[in-house]
Design an enzyme around this catalytic site. Structure first.
Site, PDB file in Angstrom:
ATOM      1  N   TYR A 152      -3.218 -59.609  33.578  1.00  0.00           N
ATOM      2  CA  TYR A 152      -1.957 -59.162  32.985  1.00  0.00           C
ATOM      3  C   TYR A 152      -1.050 -60.356  32.689  1.00  0.00           C
ATOM      4  CZ  TYR A 152       2.378 -56.432  32.542  1.00  0.00           C
ATOM      5  OH  TYR A 152       3.543 -55.855  32.077  1.00  0.00           O
ATOM      6  N   TRP A 182      -0.614 -50.646  28.314  1.00  0.00           N
ATOM      7  CA  TRP A 182      -0.659 -51.749  27.352  1.00  0.00           C
ATOM      8  C   TRP A 182      -2.093 -52.031  26.916  1.00  0.00           C
ATOM      9  CZ3 TRP A 182       0.932 -57.492  28.595  1.00  0.00           C
ATOM     10  CH2 TRP A 182       1.191 -58.175  27.391  1.00  0.00           C
ATOM     11  N   HIS A 223      -9.509 -45.546  36.765  1.00  0.00           N
ATOM     12  CA  HIS A 223      -9.028 -46.344  37.887  1.00  0.00           C
ATOM     13  C   HIS A 223     -10.119 -46.480  38.948  1.00  0.00           C
ATOM     14  CE1 HIS A 223      -5.050 -46.715  36.376  1.00  0.00           C
ATOM     15  NE2 HIS A 223      -4.627 -45.506  36.662  1.00  0.00           N
ATOM     16  N   LYS A 271       9.781 -52.210  32.946  1.00  0.00           N
ATOM     17  CA  LYS A 271      10.095 -53.583  32.558  1.00  0.00           C
ATOM     18  C   LYS A 271       8.895 -54.329  32.002  1.00  0.00           C
ATOM     19  CE  LYS A 271      13.889 -54.600  35.790  1.00  0.00           C
ATOM     20  NZ  LYS A 271      14.291 -55.500  36.905  1.00  0.00           N
ATOM     21  N   GLY A 317      -0.888 -52.396  34.097  1.00  0.00           N
ATOM     22  CA  GLY A 317      -0.869 -52.667  32.668  1.00  0.00           C
ATOM     23  C   GLY A 317      -1.793 -51.769  31.879  1.00  0.00           C
ATOM     24  N   LYS A 321      -0.968 -48.904  37.752  1.00  0.00           N
ATOM     25  CA  LYS A 321       0.229 -49.683  37.454  1.00  0.00           C
ATOM     26  C   LYS A 321      -0.063 -51.166  37.285  1.00  0.00           C
ATOM     27  CE  LYS A 321       2.926 -47.569  36.733  1.00  0.00           C
ATOM     28  NZ  LYS A 321       2.972 -46.791  35.453  1.00  0.00           N
TER      29      LYS A 321
END
Length: 329
Positions: free
Chosen positions: A229, A78, A141, A296, A75, A73
């Site tokens: 980020y 993206w 990760h 968001k 980014g 979590k």
């Protein structure tokens, strides 16, 4: 939740006898989702540990490989989208990008996770089902010290995206609740907060995770790029060009004059990607809704959910753990 109903990542039914023996010698704990063990300084669910070991024992890098790394979590979606768009741009007309892979598949469907998509089911993954072949594009990760032994003689590139720890926690809270079809209850956040602060959580501690790549980028800047980020949000064009340069596909003057930087940023924007049909209705092979990866994407959203006491506690822990490293987040 019964064992057979648990997501594959959280189960312990895919373990070799060697891994079971290894786990018996490791520190173990548990969170609200399942049993954890600490391997090479990082906490994993048992089946994920098996996937990590499968990777370490079997992954053979190619010189042109690119690995996109992040804490959960932070980014990841993206970064995958931007990297795909950069590498695929010579094949697609951004004025009429009807066949662009990002329009027909989620970034996670295009860029496989090494430990989830490649090695969770076994030691010999079928790489033909992933669309990008040269350069191969993977994600993970895992911390750097866990993957670098496999890469020590390889010139492949590693990109790490770091995000503010408090925002990563809040994003993870919403993702977990959405994934489990639960309301974003305050009690769940408080439980996750305590685990987060103790460092005992999936892929934790976050400070050790970030430090592994921070140190790697200082020691080997040609092969490890450390990105933030927050900088991608505040200066997206400059950071996208930095990423392109690192990946060996810098923008030409003509591309910049034609607005290609801005077109890629628009293609990969949260508003655009979350509005695509594939991301509204599609799922990963582990049955995670693609829409779960879009919320968001804001910087500082944690301020809406963490108490001042929670903020202070996280900040004090992070400051202490990163002290003297030169890294702040």
């Amino acid at each position: 939740m019964a064992e057979k109903e648990l997501p594959m990542l959280l189960r312990d039914d895919n373990l070799s006898e060697e891994t079971k023996k290894l786990i018996s010698s490791l520190p173990t704990d548990k969170d609200a989702q399942g049993k954890l063990c600490k391997y090479q300084g990082c906490w994993y669910y048992y089946n994920t540990l098996q996937a990590v070991i499968n990777f370490q024992e079997n992954f053979q890098p190619q010189d042109t490989d690119i690995i996109l790394a992040s804490f959960p979590k932070a980014g990841t979606t993206w970064l995958k989208a931007l990297s795909v768009a950069l590498l695929e741009r010579s094949k697609h007309d951004h004025d009429d990008p009807l066949n662009h892979p990002l329009l027909s598949d989620n970034p996670h469907g295009i860029v496989p996770f090494l430990e989830f998509d490649m090695y969770l089911k076994g030691s010999t993954p079928d790489q033909t089902k992933f669309p990008l072949s040269s350069p191969r594009l993977f994600s993970t990760h895992m911390p750097l010290h866990t993957i670098k032994e496999n890469l020590k003689d390889s010139p492949c590139k590693i990109v790490y995206l770091c995000r503010n720890a408090k925002d990563a926690l809040i994003s993870r809270w919403f993702y977990r609740c959405k994934y489990q079809n639960k309301d974003a209850a305050r009690s769940i956040l408080e439980s996750m907060f305590e685990s987060f602060c103790s460092g005992v959580g999936f892929y934790g501690p976050i400070w050790d995770h970030a430090l592994s790549y921070w140190k790697g980028s200082l020691e080997n800047p040609k092969n490890v790029l450390f990105m933030r980020y927050e900088e991608l949000k505040t200066e997206p064009s400059a950071q996208l060009k930095r990423l392109a340069e690192f990946l060996g596909c810098p923008f030409t003057e003509e591309e910049e004059e034609n607005g290609l930087v801005e077109k890629i940023l628009e293609l990969c924007s949260l508003d655009n990607l979350s509005g695509l049909e594939v991301n509204k209705t599609g799922k990963t092979w582990t049955n995670v809704d693609y829409k779960s990866y879009f919320r968001k994407g804001e910087v500082g959203d944690w301020k809406n959910y963490l108490t001042p006491e929670m903020e202070t506690k996280i900040d004090m822990i992070i400051d202490e753990k990163l002290k003297g490293s030169g890294l702040t987040f």
